[in-house]
Design an enzyme around this catalytic site. Structure first.
Site, PDB file in Angstrom:
ATOM      1  N   ARG A   1      38.375-112.450   5.215  1.00  0.00           N
ATOM      2  CA  ARG A   1      38.663-113.323   5.689  1.00  0.00           C
ATOM      3  C   ARG A   1      38.765-114.110   4.433  1.00  0.00           C
ATOM      4  O   ARG A   1      38.887-115.122   4.211  1.00  0.00           O
ATOM      5  CB  ARG A   1      37.758-114.478   5.724  1.00  0.00           C
ATOM      6  CG  ARG A   1      37.459-114.499   7.241  1.00  0.00           C
ATOM      7  CD  ARG A   1      36.412-115.076   8.075  1.00  0.00           C
ATOM      8  NE  ARG A   1      37.073-116.109   8.673  1.00  0.00           N
ATOM      9  CZ  ARG A   1      36.787-117.657   9.537  1.00  0.00           C
ATOM     10  NH1 ARG A   1      35.239-117.555   9.085  1.00  0.00           N
ATOM     11  NH2 ARG A   1      36.911-118.798   9.575  1.00  0.00           N
TER      12      ARG A   1
ATOM     13  N   ILE B   1      42.417-111.454  16.022  1.00  0.00           N
ATOM     14  CA  ILE B   1      43.086-112.908  14.919  1.00  0.00           C
ATOM     15  C   ILE B   1      41.390-111.442  13.984  1.00  0.00           C
ATOM     16  O   ILE B   1      42.186-111.361  12.845  1.00  0.00           O
ATOM     17  CB  ILE B   1      41.882-114.250  15.412  1.00  0.00           C
ATOM     18  CG1 ILE B   1      42.739-114.645  16.613  1.00  0.00           C
ATOM     19  CG2 ILE B   1      41.722-114.914  14.515  1.00  0.00           C
ATOM     20  CD1 ILE B   1      44.056-114.974  16.429  1.00  0.00           C
TER      21      ILE B   1
ATOM     22  N   LYS C   1      34.295-129.919  15.795  1.00  0.00           N
ATOM     23  CA  LYS C   1      34.488-129.453  14.410  1.00  0.00           C
ATOM     24  C   LYS C   1      35.068-129.136  13.790  1.00  0.00           C
ATOM     25  O   LYS C   1      35.785-129.504  12.195  1.00  0.00           O
ATOM     26  CB  LYS C   1      33.868-129.038  14.675  1.00  0.00           C
ATOM     27  CG  LYS C   1      33.232-127.936  12.808  1.00  0.00           C
ATOM     28  CD  LYS C   1      32.152-127.080  13.607  1.00  0.00           C
ATOM     29  CE  LYS C   1      32.730-124.971  13.058  1.00  0.00           C
ATOM     30  NZ  LYS C   1      33.335-124.912  12.494  1.00  0.00           N
ATOM     31  N   ASN C   2      35.916-128.461  14.151  1.00  0.00           N
ATOM     32  CA  ASN C   2      37.485-127.849  13.099  1.00  0.00           C
ATOM     33  C   ASN C   2      38.504-128.519  13.040  1.00  0.00           C
ATOM     34  O   ASN C   2      39.403-128.332  12.072  1.00  0.00           O
ATOM     35  CB  ASN C   2      37.626-126.412  14.241  1.00  0.00           C
ATOM     36  CG  ASN C   2      37.073-125.529  13.822  1.00  0.00           C
ATOM     37  OD1 ASN C   2      36.077-125.221  13.211  1.00  0.00           O
ATOM     38  ND2 ASN C   2      37.059-124.221  14.566  1.00  0.00           N
TER      39      ASN C   2
ATOM     40  N   ARG D   1      25.622-125.365  12.254  1.00  0.00           N
ATOM     41  CA  ARG D   1      26.267-125.332  11.891  1.00  0.00           C
ATOM     42  C   ARG D   1      27.707-126.166  13.090  1.00  0.00           C
ATOM     43  O   ARG D   1      28.599-127.120  12.488  1.00  0.00           O
ATOM     44  CB  ARG D   1      26.696-124.489  11.149  1.00  0.00           C
ATOM     45  CG  ARG D   1      26.395-123.502  10.141  1.00  0.00           C
ATOM     46  CD  ARG D   1      27.331-122.768   9.301  1.00  0.00           C
ATOM     47  NE  ARG D   1      28.502-123.347   8.837  1.00  0.00           N
ATOM     48  CZ  ARG D   1      29.341-122.113   8.742  1.00  0.00           C
ATOM     49  NH1 ARG D   1      29.001-120.361   8.652  1.00  0.00           N
ATOM     50  NH2 ARG D   1      30.605-122.597   8.454  1.00  0.00           N
TER      51      ARG D   1
ATOM     52  N   CYS E   1      32.977-113.296   4.807  1.00  0.00           N
ATOM     53  CA  CYS E   1      31.727-114.023   5.772  1.00  0.00           C
ATOM     54  C   CYS E   1      31.298-112.857   6.789  1.00  0.00           C
ATOM     55  O   CYS E   1      31.586-111.321   6.574  1.00  0.00           O
ATOM     56  CB  CYS E   1      33.296-115.026   6.578  1.00  0.00           C
ATOM     57  SG  CYS E   1      33.366-114.149   8.267  1.00  0.00           S
TER      58      CYS E   1
ATOM     59  N   ARG F   1      33.601-121.785   5.042  1.00  0.00           N
ATOM     60  CA  ARG F   1      34.740-121.639   3.918  1.00  0.00           C
ATOM     61  C   ARG F   1      35.078-122.728   4.785  1.00  0.00           C
ATOM     62  O   ARG F   1      36.539-123.067   3.577  1.00  0.00           O
ATOM     63  CB  ARG F   1      35.250-120.582   5.094  1.00  0.00           C
ATOM     64  CG  ARG F   1      34.441-119.573   4.642  1.00  0.00           C
ATOM     65  CD  ARG F   1      34.769-118.270   6.169  1.00  0.00           C
ATOM     66  NE  ARG F   1      36.522-118.441   5.638  1.00  0.00           N
ATOM     67  CZ  ARG F   1      36.838-117.280   4.835  1.00  0.00           C
ATOM     68  NH1 ARG F   1      36.039-116.712   3.518  1.00  0.00           N
ATOM     69  NH2 ARG F   1      38.158-117.464   4.184  1.00  0.00           N
TER      70      ARG F   1
ATOM     71  N   ASP G   1      37.147-118.198  19.119  1.00  0.00           N
ATOM     72  CA  ASP G   1      36.094-118.101  19.096  1.00  0.00           C
ATOM     73  C   ASP G   1      34.619-119.381  20.190  1.00  0.00           C
ATOM     74  O   ASP G   1      33.600-118.961  20.114  1.00  0.00           O
ATOM     75  CB  ASP G   1      36.102-120.374  18.099  1.00  0.00           C
ATOM     76  CG  ASP G   1      36.632-120.072  16.869  1.00  0.00           C
ATOM     77  OD1 ASP G   1      36.033-118.957  16.438  1.00  0.00           O
ATOM     78  OD2 ASP G   1      37.065-121.243  16.170  1.00  0.00           O
TER      79      ASP G   1
HETATM   80  C1  UD1 Z   1      39.920-121.424  11.768  1.00  0.00           C
HETATM   81  C2  UD1 Z   1      39.182-121.623  12.408  1.00  0.00           C
HETATM   82  C3  UD1 Z   1      38.167-120.358  13.006  1.00  0.00           C
HETATM   83  C4  UD1 Z   1      38.854-119.857  13.602  1.00  0.00           C
HETATM   84  C5  UD1 Z   1      39.913-119.227  12.650  1.00  0.00           C
HETATM   85  C6  UD1 Z   1      41.414-119.037  14.521  1.00  0.00           C
HETATM   86  C7  UD1 Z   1      37.922-124.404  11.334  1.00  0.00           C
HETATM   87  C8  UD1 Z   1      37.331-124.336   9.742  1.00  0.00           C
HETATM   88  N1  UD1 Z   1      38.254-122.741  11.308  1.00  0.00           N
HETATM   89  O1  UD1 Z   1      39.745-120.705  10.797  1.00  0.00           O
HETATM   90  O2  UD1 Z   1      36.493-120.799  13.271  1.00  0.00           O
HETATM   91  O3  UD1 Z   1      37.920-118.457  13.888  1.00  0.00           O
HETATM   92  O4  UD1 Z   1      41.053-121.127  12.812  1.00  0.00           O
HETATM   93  O5  UD1 Z   1      41.490-119.362  14.839  1.00  0.00           O
HETATM   94  O6  UD1 Z   1      39.156-124.045  11.952  1.00  0.00           O
HETATM   95  N2  UD1 Z   1      44.263-114.920   6.819  1.00  0.00           N
HETATM   96  C9  UD1 Z   1      45.281-114.012   6.144  1.00  0.00           C
HETATM   97  N3  UD1 Z   1      45.381-115.385   4.962  1.00  0.00           N
HETATM   98  C10 UD1 Z   1      44.740-116.401   4.437  1.00  0.00           C
HETATM   99  C11 UD1 Z   1      44.665-116.893   5.553  1.00  0.00           C
HETATM  100  C12 UD1 Z   1      43.998-115.930   7.495  1.00  0.00           C
HETATM  101  O7  UD1 Z   1      45.037-112.866   5.662  1.00  0.00           O
HETATM  102  O8  UD1 Z   1      44.944-117.329   3.422  1.00  0.00           O
HETATM  103  C13 UD1 Z   1      44.149-114.437   8.059  1.00  0.00           C
HETATM  104  C14 UD1 Z   1      42.540-114.073   8.218  1.00  0.00           C
HETATM  105  O9  UD1 Z   1      42.291-113.181   7.886  1.00  0.00           O
HETATM  106  C15 UD1 Z   1      43.019-114.344  10.557  1.00  0.00           C
HETATM  107  C16 UD1 Z   1      44.140-114.996  10.455  1.00  0.00           C
HETATM  108  O10 UD1 Z   1      45.053-115.094   9.449  1.00  0.00           O
HETATM  109  O11 UD1 Z   1      43.853-112.623  10.505  1.00  0.00           O
HETATM  110  C17 UD1 Z   1      43.803-116.541  10.993  1.00  0.00           C
HETATM  111  O12 UD1 Z   1      43.023-117.098  10.391  1.00  0.00           O
HETATM  112  P1  UD1 Z   1      42.973-118.549  10.038  1.00  0.00           P
HETATM  113  O13 UD1 Z   1      43.979-119.196  10.967  1.00  0.00           O
HETATM  114  O14 UD1 Z   1      43.012-118.431   8.778  1.00  0.00           O
HETATM  115  O15 UD1 Z   1      41.366-119.065  10.217  1.00  0.00           O
HETATM  116  P2  UD1 Z   1      40.702-120.019   9.853  1.00  0.00           P
HETATM  117  O16 UD1 Z   1      41.942-121.409   8.970  1.00  0.00           O
HETATM  118  O17 UD1 Z   1      40.100-119.532   7.852  1.00  0.00           O
END
Ligand code: UD1
Length: 416
Positions: free
Chosen positions: A121, A326, A22-23, A396, A116, A92, A304
C-alpha cells in the site's frame, strides 16, 4: 489472545445503533494538530484505532480527554512532529499526521507504513504532492523527513486516493496561495474532513467536477465542536449480516445516501429495504440471489465491504463473481471462508464463487479488520459453532460488535 465463539443463528431481529465512522474520525483527530486549540469531536467510536490515534497525539504533545464517545483534544502544547514506526506499522492511518505536521511545524519525521496484510500500500502520492507544494523530502532509515514552508499548488492524482487527498487537504489549509486537488477522493469521509477544516476556519470548496480548491488562510479557530458522520462500513456489515442470516433489523443513526450502492445490491440479492430519515430497515426471508460485484471508488461499492459481500455470496443460489479493483490482493479471507465450506476460486483480482446450501462451523483466523467481519457473519450463518482467533483485528474497526449482535439475536462470546 482473545477469540470469538460464534453460535449458529436462526435469524437476526431488532434494532442496532451505528457508531461514528472510524475512517472519518482518524483524519479529524490529526487535523486538530494544525492549530493550537481545544477541539471537541462527538460520536467517536471507541476502537483500538481511535485509541491508538489518541496515543500518537499524546506523543506529539496533545492532551486527549475521552468521555463516552466524545474526544476533547487540546493541541496547544504540541511540539514533537514525530510519528514512530511502532505506531505507524500497527495503524497505517497514523500517516495522516504528515500533512498537519507540515502545516503547523514546517517539518515532519514520519515512519513509512510498510506493507499490509493483503499486499503493498504505497504512499508515493502523498510524498509527490507535498514535494509539489514545496516540501523537501528525504527518505532514510524507514522514515520520511520532510521540511519547508508549503505553498499552494496544483495536485493531480493519477488515481483517486482517500489518504493522499486527506493529507494534502490538511497540508494546504495554511499554505500560502491556492491549492487545487484534481481527481480528489469523493468518499464521504473526505467531505467530513472538509466540513471539519472549514469549521476550524479553513477556506475549502468542492467543485461540481469533484476537484477541491483550498485557499490558504493565515489563522484558524482555536475552539470547534463537531459530530462525526455515521460509519457506512459498520452499517453495511450489519445489513449484509441480515441478508446472510435472514431476519428483520432496523439500523439507527445511519446516513442512507452513503449506502446507496450497497442498498441496491442487497435489493438485487433479494432483501427488502425501507429507508426513513436516518434509519434503514432490512428484511430477508430467503436464500440470497447470486449477484456479481466489483469494488470501485465512491459512490461505487466499497472495498471495505468486499469480504462481507463475498461471505454472503458463498450461500447464494448460483454462481457469482467478486472483483476488487482498489486492492487487487485483498483476498486473505477466501482461505478462511473455504474452511467454513465455501466454494471459491480466485483468478487474479476476481473471485468466482459457487454458492453452497450451507456453511459449516470451524475454527478460523482473522487476518484484517474487514476479513474478520466477513468471518463473523459467515460464522453466524454457519450450521454449528465457529471459533475466530486473532480478533484484535476486529477490535480495530468495530465497537462492541458482540453486544450489538447480541441485541439482535446473534450469539458471539469473547473468550480471553
Ligand atoms: C482508505 C481507508 C481504507 C479503504 C481505502 C479505499 C482509511 C483510514 N482507510 O485507505 O479502509 O480500504 O481508503 O477506500 O480511511 N495508492 C497509491 N499510492 C498512494 C496512495 C494510494 O498507489 O500514495 C493506491 C492504493 O494502493 C490503492 C488506491 O490508491 O490501490 C486507493 O488507496 P487509498 O484511497 O489511498 O487508501 P487509503 O487511504 O490507504
Amino acid at each position: 489472545m482473545d477469540k470469538f465463539i460464534i453460535k449458529s443463528t436462526e435469524s437476526l431481529n431488532g434494532e442496532v445503533s451505528i457508531g461514528g465512522a472510524k475512517n472519518a474520525v482518524l483524519p479529524l483527530m490529526t487535523a486538530c494538530i494544525i492549530n493550537p486549540g481545544t477541539y471537541t469531536i462527538n460520536n467517536v467510536p471507541l476502537l483500538r484505532d481511535t485509541l491508538t490515534m489518541a496515543k500518537l497525539l499524546e506523543m506529539v504533545g496533545a492532551k486527549v480527554t475521552i468521555k463516552g464517545n466524545t474526544f476533547k483534544i487540546n493541541t496547544k502544547n504540541c511540539n514533537t512532529p514525530y510519528a514512530p514506526y511502532d505506531l505507524v506499522k500497527t495503524m497505517r492511518a497514523s500517516f495522516y499526521v504528515l500533512g498537519p505536521f507540515m502545516s503547523r511545524f514546517n517539518k515532519a519525521q514520519v515512519s513509512l507504513p510498510g506493507g499490509c496484510a493483503w499486499g503493498p500500500r504505497p504512499v508515493d502520492f502523498h510524498i509527490k504532492a507535498l514535494e509539489k507544494m514545496g516540501a523537501k523530502i528525504e527518505l532514510a532509515g524507514g522514515y520520511i523527513n520532510a521540511s519547508g514552508q508549503l505553498k499552494g499548488a496544483d495536485i493531480i492524482f493519477d488515481k483517486s486516493s482517500v489518504g493522499a487527498t486527506g493529507n494534502v487537504l490538511m497540508a494546504a489549509v495554511k499554505a500560502k496561495g491556492v491549492t487545487r486537488i484534481l481527481n480528489a477522493a469523493m468518499e464521504p469521509e473526505i467531505d467530513c474532513l472538509i466540513d471539519f477544516l472549514n469549521l476550524m476556519g479553513a477556506d475549502i470548496k468542492r467543485n461540481q467536477d469533484g476537484s477541491v480548491i483550498i485557499i490558504g488562510v493565515s489563522s484558524l479557530n482555536d475552539k470547534v465542536e463537531f459530530d462525526v458522520i455515521p460509519d457506512r462500513i459498520e452499517a453495511g456489515t450489519f445489513m449484509i449480516a441480515v441478508a446472510m442470516c435472514k431476519g428483520n433489523v432496523t439500523l439507527k443513526n445511519v446516513e442512507p445516501k452513503h449506502l446507496s450502492i450497497v442498498t441496491n445490491k442487497l435489493i438485487e440479492a433479494g432483501a427488502c429495504i425501507d429507508i426513513e430519515n436516518n434509519q434503514i430497515n432490512i428484511k430477508m426471508d430467503r436464500r440470497p440471489n447470486s449477484i456479481d460485484m466489483t469494488t470501485s471508488i465512491y459512490p461505487g461499492f466499497p472495498t471495505d465491504l468486499q469480504a462481507q459481500w463475498m461471505a454472503l455470496m458463498t450461500i447464494a443460489n448460483g454462481s457469482s463473481s467478486v472483483t476488487d479493483t482498489i486492492y487487487t490482493d485483498r483476498f486473505t479471507h477466501i482461505a478462511e471462508l473455504e474452511r467454513l465450506g465455501a466454494n471459491i476460486h480466485l483468478d487474479n483480482n476476481v473471485a468466482h464463487i459457487n454458492g453452497v446450501n450451507q456453511l459449516y462451523g470451524a475454527p478460523v483466523m482473522s487476518t484484517d479488520i474487514r476479513a474478520s467481519a466477513s468471518l463473523v457473519i459467515a460464522g453466524l450463518a454457519a450450521d454449528s459453532k465457529t471459533e475466530i482467533s486473532r480478533i484484535y483485528h476486529i477490535d480495530r474497526g468495530y465497537e462492541n460488535i458482540e453486544q450489538k449482535f447480541d441485541q439482535i439475536g446473534g450469539s458471539i462470546v469473547r473468550k480471553k
